[in-house]
Design a protein around this motif. Structure first.
Motif, mmCIF file in Angstrom:
data_model
loop_
_atom_site.group_PDB
_atom_site.id
_atom_site.type_symbol
_atom_site.label_atom_id
_atom_site.label_comp_id
_atom_site.label_asym_id
_atom_site.label_seq_id
_atom_site.Cartn_x
_atom_site.Cartn_y
_atom_site.Cartn_z
ATOM 1 N N SER A 1 0.788 -1.239 0.000
ATOM 2 C CA SER A 1 0.000 0.000 0.000
ATOM 3 C C SER A 1 0.813 1.279 0.000
ATOM 4 N N PRO B 1 2.426 4.422 -1.843
ATOM 5 C CA PRO B 1 2.082 5.044 -3.120
ATOM 6 C C PRO B 1 3.201 5.011 -4.155
ATOM 7 N N GLU C 1 1.623 4.628 -7.705
ATOM 8 C CA GLU C 1 0.178 4.661 -7.927
ATOM 9 C C GLU C 1 -0.203 6.023 -8.511
ATOM 10 N N GLU C 2 -1.295 6.061 -9.207
ATOM 11 C CA GLU C 2 -1.752 7.322 -9.792
ATOM 12 C C GLU C 2 -2.411 8.222 -8.757
ATOM 13 N N GLU C 3 -2.980 7.636 -7.729
ATOM 14 C CA GLU C 3 -3.693 8.397 -6.710
ATOM 15 C C GLU C 3 -2.950 8.344 -5.378
#
Length: 199
Positions: free
Chosen positions: A150, A152, A181-183
């Motif tokens: 998890s 990013p 990650e994109e978010e």
């Protein structure tokens, strides 16, 4: 133009290089050492931390795996260093008990923490505890270093160079793989506390 000037100077017997005694003196090389116990510090450590604490930074966990298993520590002194070749750097205290294990591994993964991962960071900031107890992770693709679930973003590296920087070491890593990650928002550290962007 420069080549023409050199040919002319040679034809008239003039020197084309500076005499050794006219060359500028090289700057003195800084001492690469930690501060000695008997050396007076130019600023108080508490004041140094207070002022430098005004510089907000991201927060990472640097991980590796040696013969004894996974290891890692919380690190805010991380930065990108070079695009070609791709290099990153982090700083670690010379007194760190985790660093020798990372050095033996020769590789590491920088796990960039997200805004909700303050408790994860605190767990890796404790010395002497089992930092991986209850922590979910996989393997970074190039080095097999622990890749925390998890996060990013992550950067998988091989140790490229290590330099002395006072009471810390400056570790340079060559990037072998990375992902993001994109978010997601980053976990920030400012004036001794965690924070996040506010819109």
């Amino acid at each position: 133009m420069a080549a023409t000037a050199v040919r002319y100077l040679r034809s008239v017997g003039a020197a084309t290089t500076a005499a050794p005694d006219t060359l500028p003196e090289a700057l003195p090389r800084p001492d690469l050492r930690a501060v000695r116990d008997d050396e007076r510090l130019p600023v108080a450590p508490a004041e140094f931390r207070r002022v430098l604490g005004h510089f907000a930074s991201g927060v990472t966990v640097v991980t590796a795996r040696d013969a004894d298993g996974p290891t890692g520590f919380a690190c805010q002194s991380f930065a990108s260093l070079s695009l070609d070749p791709p290099l990153v750097s982090f700083m670690v205290a010379r007194t760190s008990t985790t660093w020798p294990r990372i050095a033996r591994a020769g590789v590491f993964c920088v796990n960039i923490l997200g805004a909700e991962q303050g408790p994860l960071c605190r767990g890796f900031a404790v010395s002497g505890a089992d930092k991986f107890a209850g922590v979910a992770y996989g393997e970074a693709p190039a080095t097999g270093s622990p890749l925390l679930d998890s996060v990013p973003a992550w950067i998988d590296c091989r140790i490229h160079a290590v330099h002395t920087g006072g009471d810390h070491l400056i570790v340079v890593g060559r990037v072998e793989a990375l992902g993001a990650e994109e978010e997601g928002e980053p976990l920030l550290f400012h004036r001794g506390a965690f924070g996040r962007f506010s819109g």
